[in-house]
Design an enzyme around this catalytic site. Sequence first.
Site, mmCIF file in Angstrom:
data_model
loop_
_atom_site.group_PDB
_atom_site.id
_atom_site.type_symbol
_atom_site.label_atom_id
_atom_site.label_comp_id
_atom_site.label_asym_id
_atom_site.label_seq_id
_atom_site.Cartn_x
_atom_site.Cartn_y
_atom_site.Cartn_z
ATOM 1 N N TYR A 1 0.854 -1.188 0.000
ATOM 2 C CA TYR A 1 0.000 0.000 0.000
ATOM 3 C C TYR A 1 0.892 1.241 0.000
ATOM 4 O O TYR A 1 1.572 1.511 0.973
ATOM 5 C CB TYR A 1 -0.930 0.030 1.221
ATOM 6 C CG TYR A 1 -1.893 -1.134 1.333
ATOM 7 C CD1 TYR A 1 -2.222 -1.918 0.228
ATOM 8 C CD2 TYR A 1 -2.478 -1.456 2.550
ATOM 9 C CE1 TYR A 1 -3.109 -2.985 0.339
ATOM 10 C CE2 TYR A 1 -3.370 -2.514 2.669
ATOM 11 C CZ TYR A 1 -3.676 -3.279 1.563
ATOM 12 O OH TYR A 1 -4.553 -4.337 1.689
ATOM 13 N N SER B 1 -13.082 -5.334 2.025
ATOM 14 C CA SER B 1 -14.141 -4.732 1.195
ATOM 15 C C SER B 1 -15.537 -5.190 1.628
ATOM 16 O O SER B 1 -16.345 -5.607 0.798
ATOM 17 C CB SER B 1 -13.916 -5.062 -0.290
ATOM 18 O OG SER B 1 -12.720 -4.521 -0.758
ATOM 19 N N GLY C 1 -18.411 -3.718 -0.213
ATOM 20 C CA GLY C 1 -18.354 -3.799 -1.678
ATOM 21 C C GLY C 1 -17.563 -2.656 -2.279
ATOM 22 O O GLY C 1 -17.998 -2.011 -3.222
ATOM 23 N N GLY D 1 -17.070 0.163 -1.072
ATOM 24 C CA GLY D 1 -17.790 1.421 -0.841
ATOM 25 C C GLY D 1 -19.135 1.508 -1.537
ATOM 26 O O GLY D 1 -19.895 2.455 -1.309
ATOM 27 N N GLY E 1 -22.762 3.968 -0.971
ATOM 28 C CA GLY E 1 -23.204 4.947 -1.976
ATOM 29 C C GLY E 1 -22.173 5.330 -3.016
ATOM 30 O O GLY E 1 -22.426 6.170 -3.879
#
Length: 344
Positions: free
Chosen positions: A65, A212, A215, A217, A221
């Site tokens: 990362y 995740s 999903g 984010g 939304g």
Amino acid sequence: MAEGDKVQIPMTKLGNQGLEVSKLGFGCMGLTGAYNSPLSDEDGISVINYAFNKGITFFDTADVYGPHSNEILLGKALKHLPREKIQIATKFGIQRLQFPHMEVNGSPEYVRSCCEASLKRLGVEYIDLYYQHRIDTKIPIEETIGELKKLVEEGKVKYIGLSEASPSTIRRAHAIHPITAVQMEWSLWTRDIEEEIIPLCRELGIGIVPYSPLGRGFFAGKGVLESLSANSSLAMHPRFQGDNLDRNKTIYSRIESLATKHQCSPAQLALAWVLKQGDDVVPIPGTTKIKNLDNNIGSLKVKLTEEDLKDISDAVPIEEVAGDRSYQNMDHLQWKFANTPPKN
């Protein structure tokens, strides 16, 4: 229900080797970019501090990362926090990432060099949970785990984990040294681990860490209520593209309706669904915004019955989810293909 105030985040056992973590973890990846612009060190550290002060003690990072900048940021934050109350998870194994191509290395020499470098960047004497980030299908898993076992014996690593590993790889690894946790993508729209991986982990006493869980984010939304930023890698993700995204918005609408019924946000409902999959399940959602962090913590207050869980699952029929779960050209790095050659 939007706030995380007054929520007591319980501690839970992750796997049966002795590791205890907060029932909700924090994925640090996004703090240094990936889905968005990187935060300044000052802002990134304040998010980590805030999470800790709210009761999150389990922080997840990786050497790739940034690369490296995420571990360095977490290391800076740790200087102001009580080390003995925090569980650090980091990962090795992705030697080179030129999106969407990935080079994986699981050789013993590479394992050791990565561990030493991560310890230095994090500024710590040991890593609580050290994962093989992706499986090197050229090297027997026994060789990789053999080196990790040595690092445990030396006190540099407390517990060993695997990410995106196949059932046979998990079983073979666990025979060399107990595996404490398996990190996999698991959310309402990614459920392929439920048939084989989850029962195997429960058979072997291995904890499950969903990455995740929202999903990427989507259930908060992203791509629906807010457009993707120009520099977001999600613009290349099949589920966030064109017709696929339009079709997936129908799924979001169903979750939004159910969330209204439960008096919570869609993100809280989606995260509560993951949290309720078992005491051995510890999701690690990430965010760069305090309000989203509070929202995530608030998901622990959402009460769901078995019937509710079924209704939520049924609202997201897997065959209706449009687009693959992984980025283009990266399918071969999923757990289904992560077998390693036999040990001679």
